[in-house]
Design an enzyme around this catalytic site. Structure first.
Site, PDB file in Angstrom:
ATOM      1  N   PHE A  75       0.830  -1.196   0.000  1.00 30.52           N
ATOM      2  CA  PHE A  75       0.000   0.000   0.000  1.00 30.52           C
ATOM      3  C   PHE A  75       0.869   1.253   0.000  1.00 30.52           C
ATOM      4  O   PHE A  75       1.858   1.330   0.738  1.00 30.52           O
ATOM      5  CB  PHE A  75      -0.871   0.071   1.263  1.00 30.52           C
ATOM      6  N   ASP A  76       0.485   2.235  -0.798  1.00 28.14           N
ATOM      7  CA  ASP A  76       0.940   3.589  -0.551  1.00 28.14           C
ATOM      8  C   ASP A  76       0.238   4.059   0.722  1.00 28.14           C
ATOM      9  O   ASP A  76      -0.764   3.460   1.137  1.00 28.14           O
ATOM     10  CB  ASP A  76       0.559   4.476  -1.735  1.00 28.14           C
TER      11      ASP A  76
END
Length: 291
Positions: free
Chosen positions: A83-84
Site C-alpha cells: 500500500f501507498d
C-alpha cells in the site's frame, strides 16, 4: 454525553463472511473521535469506567496480532499487498494541501492552486519543494512545511472509509502487507502509532530507505524483498501516477483507488495505466478472490 459515548471503535476484524458490500456499509473509520492521541499511544488493558475502548484491538483480536502470528498464505496467486500511505490508506489529502498553502504563504505571501498541489502527490517532498521554490533555501522551506504539519497532524490523521476493516480482513486471510511511501519514516511511524496500526505491516519502505523514488521500481522491490514474495505474487495499491509507475516498473500489478485526488484520466497511459480500479476499499477483496 459521556467520554465513552464520544468514541466508536470500528477497528474490529470482520467475520469470515465479510464482503465488499458489508465493508462499504460500515461507518467512516477516520472520524476524529475514532482516533486516540499519540501521547496516549497505549491505553490501559482494563479501562476505567467511562473511558474509551482500546485503540489497540490487536490485543483483543488474534487476527490483528503481530505479523509473526500471521495465518498461512492464501491459496491464490497473490500472497501480498503493498500500500501507498498518503491518499491511499491515510486520508491526509487536506492536511498535505494545507501544509503546502502555509508554505506558499510564508515564502511567497500568497496561496497557489490546489489542483497544482494535488498532482504532486506521491513525489518526495524534497523534490517538489526544490521545484516550487528554487530561489529559497531548501532546508528552510522543508522546515516551514514540516514544522507546521507536525503542529497539526496529530489531530488530522484519519483513515479512508473501510480501510481499517479491509486491512484487518487481509490479515485474517493471511495476506502479507507492506507500506511503500514517499513520506519520511519518522512521520509515518507517528501516524501509525496514532492510528493504532504500528504492528500491522510486515514491511515499511519510506523515502529514507532509498535514494531512488517512485516511479522508479526500487521502493517496491525493497518492499517485495522484505515480504519475501515475487512481483507476480503481489498487488500495489496507490492513488498517484507515481504509484502506478513504481508498481509496473517493478513488475507488479497496480490498483488505483477511486478516492484519488491526483490521478487524472489523461494520466492513465503507458506505465501509469492501472491494472485495476476500485471505488471502495472492499472491492480489493473481490480482485484478490479472482487472482
Amino acid at each position: 454525553m459521556s467520554k465513552k459515548d464520544k468514541f466508536t471503535d470500528f477497528s474490529q476484524t470482520p467475520p469470515a463472511g465479510f464482503t465488499a458490500s458489508t465493508l462499504t456499509a460500515l461507518p467512516h473509520a477516520s472520524s476524529p473521535t475514532s482516533l486516540r492521541s499519540a501521547s496516549a499511544s497505549r491505553l490501559p488493558e482494563t479501562a476505567s469506567p467511562g473511558s474509551p475502548p482500546s485503540r489497540h484491538p490487536e490485543s483483543q483480536n488474534p487476527s490483528l496480532a503481530s505479523p509473526a502470528s500471521r495465518h498461512p498464505d492464501p491459496a491464490g496467486r497473490i500472497k501480498a499487498v503493498l500500500f501507498d500511505y498518503d491518499g491511499t490508506v491515510g486520508d491526509t489529502n487536506q492536511l498535505v494541501i494545507d501544509s503546502w498553502q502555509h508554505t506558499f504563504m510564508t515564502i511567497r505571501g500568497r496561496r497557489t492552486d490546489d489542483e497544482l498541489l494535488y498532482h504532486t502527490f506521491g513525489e518526495p517532498l524534497r523534490e517538489t519543494m526544490a521545484r516550487f521554490f528554487p530561489e529559497h533555501d531548501l532546508e528552510d522551506a522543508l522546515r516551514i512545511y514540516r514544522d507546521w504539519q507536525a503542529a497539526q497532524d496529530q489531530n488530522r490523521w484519519y483513515l479512508f472509509p473501510g480501510m481499517r476493516q479491509l486491512i484487518g480482513e487481509l490479515r485474517r486471510r493471511g495476506y502479507r502487507m507492506g507500506i511503500v511511501t514517499s513520506r519520511t519514516r519518522d512521520s509515518l511511524e507517528r501516524a501509525l502509532v496514532y492510528l493504532g496500526m504500528e504492528d500491522t505491516f510486515s514491511a515499511i519502505v519510506t523515502c529514507d530507505d532509498t535514494t531512488v523514488h517512485k516511479p522508479e521500481p526500487e521502493p517496491a522491490l525493497i518492499g517485495l524483498e522484505k515480504l519475501d514474495v515475487s512481483a507476480n505474487q503481489a498487488l500495489f495499491v496507490g492513488d498517484t501516477h507515481y504509484d502506478m509507475g513504481c508498481a509496473h516498473n517493478a513488475g507488479i500489478e497496480a490498483v488505483l483507488v477511486g478516492w484519488s485526488r491526483s490521478m487524472r484520466p489523461e494520466d492513465k497511459v503507458g506505465i501509469y495505466r492501472p491494472d485495476y480500479e476500485i471505488k471502495n476499499a472492499g472491492e480489493l477483496l473481490e480482485i484478490l478472490e479472482k487472482c
